[in-house]
Design an enzyme around this catalytic site. Structure first.
Site, mmCIF file in Angstrom:
data_model
loop_
_atom_site.group_PDB
_atom_site.id
_atom_site.type_symbol
_atom_site.label_atom_id
_atom_site.label_comp_id
_atom_site.label_asym_id
_atom_site.label_seq_id
_atom_site.Cartn_x
_atom_site.Cartn_y
_atom_site.Cartn_z
ATOM 1 N N SER A 56 0.539 -0.913 -0.039
ATOM 2 C CA SER A 56 0.276 0.045 -0.086
ATOM 3 C C SER A 56 0.810 0.915 0.029
ATOM 4 C CB SER A 56 -0.959 0.056 1.550
ATOM 5 O OG SER A 56 -1.833 -0.545 1.173
ATOM 6 N N LYS A 59 0.500 3.587 -3.231
ATOM 7 C CA LYS A 59 -1.143 4.229 -2.978
ATOM 8 C C LYS A 59 -0.133 5.737 -2.509
ATOM 9 C CE LYS A 59 -3.611 1.404 -0.962
ATOM 10 N NZ LYS A 59 -4.476 0.422 0.112
ATOM 11 N N SER A 121 -5.883 3.713 4.005
ATOM 12 C CA SER A 121 -4.926 2.688 3.158
ATOM 13 C C SER A 121 -6.450 1.800 2.072
ATOM 14 C CB SER A 121 -4.335 2.068 3.924
ATOM 15 O OG SER A 121 -3.572 0.695 2.422
#
Length: 391
Positions: A56, A59, A121
Site C-alpha cells: 500500500s 498509494k 488505506s
C-alpha cells in the site's frame, strides 16, 4: 558544470577534531533508509536500491497524481465520483484487504476518497479515484508512471493504483519511496498537512445496526514520535510489513522507509526506534545564514552573464550528536550554463558538502535576483560571440 564557492571551499567545524564516525544502528528490517531533508544527509541505507513490492505504500503515488491535478486546477476536491458495481464487487470483503467500506453506486467526493486512501488505506478508494480521474485503472497507472519519471524515480514502476500484488509489475525501491515522500511534502504542503496526519476517519455503515465505521490511521509514528505527520504503511504476504514515514523536530525533517518486517508490532517498534535514533543520535551544525552568496552561475542568452547563488534559508549540515565533526570540502554544482529568464529565488544549483561521517550532503541554492532575457540584437551579438569562441 561546477561553479566555485565564493566562501571558503573547506571549513572545519570544531577545528582540529578527529573525523566522526556515524552512530551505529542495526535493524531486522530487510530494507531501511533514513534521510535528513534539511541537509540531504543519508543517515541510514540498507538495501535502499533493491527492488521490492511496495504494497500500500504505492498509494503515495496515487495521491501524488491527485495532488498535482488539484494544484493545477484540473481536479476539484469536491468532485463526485461514482463507485462502479464491478469495482465494489472486486474490492469488498476480507479477501480484498483494507477497505473504505464504499457501497455500489455510491457517490463519493475526491476529498473523501483521499482520506479513505491515506488514513484508511482503502484499496477500494484507490481504484475508484483512479477510475474517476482517468476512466480506467490502467489509464491511471500510465499517469502514475509518467509522474514517477518526472519526479526522478529511476527504479520504480506502478501497475495498480493500490499496490495490490500483480506478479511483479509493481515495484519500488526505498530510495525512490523517500523521493516520492519528499515530493508530497515539499510540492503540496497544504494538501500534505490536510490529509496525511489525520488520526482516524469515519466512512461507511455496519451491517445490521447501521453504525458509523471509524478506522484509525495505521501510521506507527502518530502519537508516538513528536512532529510525526505522515506518510503510508503497506502490508502483503509477499512484501511483509513496511512503512514510509516522516516527522519534523526543531527544523529538521526526516523521512524514513522500512520494509520486509514480519509483524505489525515489529513495524511499530522499528519505525519509532529508527525515527527516534535519527533525531537523537544526529544533530544540525549551522553552516551558512540565509541569503549568503555562495557562488555564481553563468547565464545564457541574458543581459547579464551570470547570477549570484544564495542560500534560500539558513543552511546546516547533519553530524553525529555530541561528537566533534569536520567538513572535508564543499562545492557548488549545477547544470549549465543556465538559460534566461531566471526568477529571483529560483532553484538553479546545489551546495554539495562532503563530511567525514555521512557522505555528501546536498542543499539547494537559488538565484539572488531576476535575470531577464537579452533583447533581440543582444541575442544576435551573444550568438556571434559564441560562434567565434569569444564568449
Amino acid at each position: 558544470m561546477r561553479a566555485s564557492l565564493l566562501a571558503a571551499v573547506s571549513v572545519s567545524l570544531l577545528a582540529g577534531s578527529a573525523p566522526a564516525k556515524a552512530p551505529p544502528f542495526d535493524t531486522p528490517a530487510k530494507v531501511a533508509y533514513l534521510i535528513d531533508l534539511s541537509s540531504g544527509a543519508v543517515l541510514l541505507s540498507k538495501n535502499a536500491d533493491v527492488r521490492m513490492p511496495p504494497a500500500s505504500m504505492a498509494k503515495m503515488m496515487t495521491t501524488n497524481v491527485a495532488f498535482e491535478l488539484i494544484r493545477k486546477g484540473d481536479l476539484k476536491a469536491d468532485k463526485m465520483c461514482t463507485v462502479r458495481p464491478e469495482t465494489w464487487q472486486k474490492w469488498h470483503g476480507p479477501q480484498a484487504g483494507s477497505t473504505m467500506f464504499l457501497s455500489p453506486g455510491e457517490q463519493v467526493s475526491v476529498d473523501e476518497l483521499l482520506k479513505g486512501i491515506i488514513t484508511l488505506s482503502g484499496n477500494d478508494a484507490s481504484v475508484v479515484l483512479a477510475e474517476c480521474i482517468a476512466g480506467t485503472e490502467d489509464a491511471f497507472t500510465n499517469v502514475m508512471n509518467e509522474n514517477a519519471k518526472r519526479l526522478g524515480l529511476t527504479n520504480s514502476h506502478f501497475g495498480t493504483a493500490n499496490g495490490w500484488p500483480d506478479e511483479g509489475r509493481t515495484y519500488v525501491t526505498a530510495r525512490d519511496l523517500a523521493t516520492l515522500a519528499r515530493a508530497e511534502i515539499e510540492n503540496y504542503p497544504d494538501l500534505y498537512k490536510k490529509y496525511y496526519s489525520l488520526v482516524s476517519y469515519t466512512h461507511g455503515k455496519t451491517l445490521g445496526s447501521g453504525a458509523d465505521i471509524t478506522q484509525a490511521n495505521r501510521n506507527p509514528l502518530l502519537g508516538r514520535v513528536p512532529g510525526a505527520d505522515g506518510l503510508k504503511t503497506g502490508h502483503t504476504d509477499e512484501a511483509g510489513y513496511g512503512f514510509t514515514g516522516s516527522a519534523v523536530q526543531n527544523g529538521r525533517r526526516l523521512i524514513m522507509v522500512v520494509a520486509g518486517l514480519d509483524s505489525y508490532n515489529g513495524r511499530i517498534e522499528e519505525s519509532v526506534r529508527m525515527m527516534q535514533w535519527g533525531f537523537n543520535a544526529w544533530q544540525a551544525q549551522p553552516l551558512f545564514k540565509k541569503d549568503t552568496v555562495l557562488g555564481t552561475a553563468k547565464v545564457q542568452m541574458a543581459g547579464s552573464g551570470e547570477v549570484d547563488l544564495v542560500a534560500p534559508r539558513d543552511l546546516a549540515i547533519t553530524i553525529p550528536a555530541g561528537v566533534l565533526s569536520k567538513v572535508q570540502g564543499m562545492k557548488v554544482r549545477y547544470n549549465g550554463p543556465v538559460k534566461a529568464p531566471i526568477a529571483k529565488g529560483q532553484h538553479i544549483a546545489d551546495l554539495v558538502v562532503m563530511t567525514s561521517d555521512s557522505g555528501e550532503q546536498v542543499m539547494p541554492l537559488v538565484a539572488a535576483n531576476d535575470v531577464g532575457e537579452a533583447g533581440f540584437f543582444a541575442r544576435i551579438w551573444i550568438g556571434l560571440k559564441q560562434l567565434f569562441g569569444m564568449a
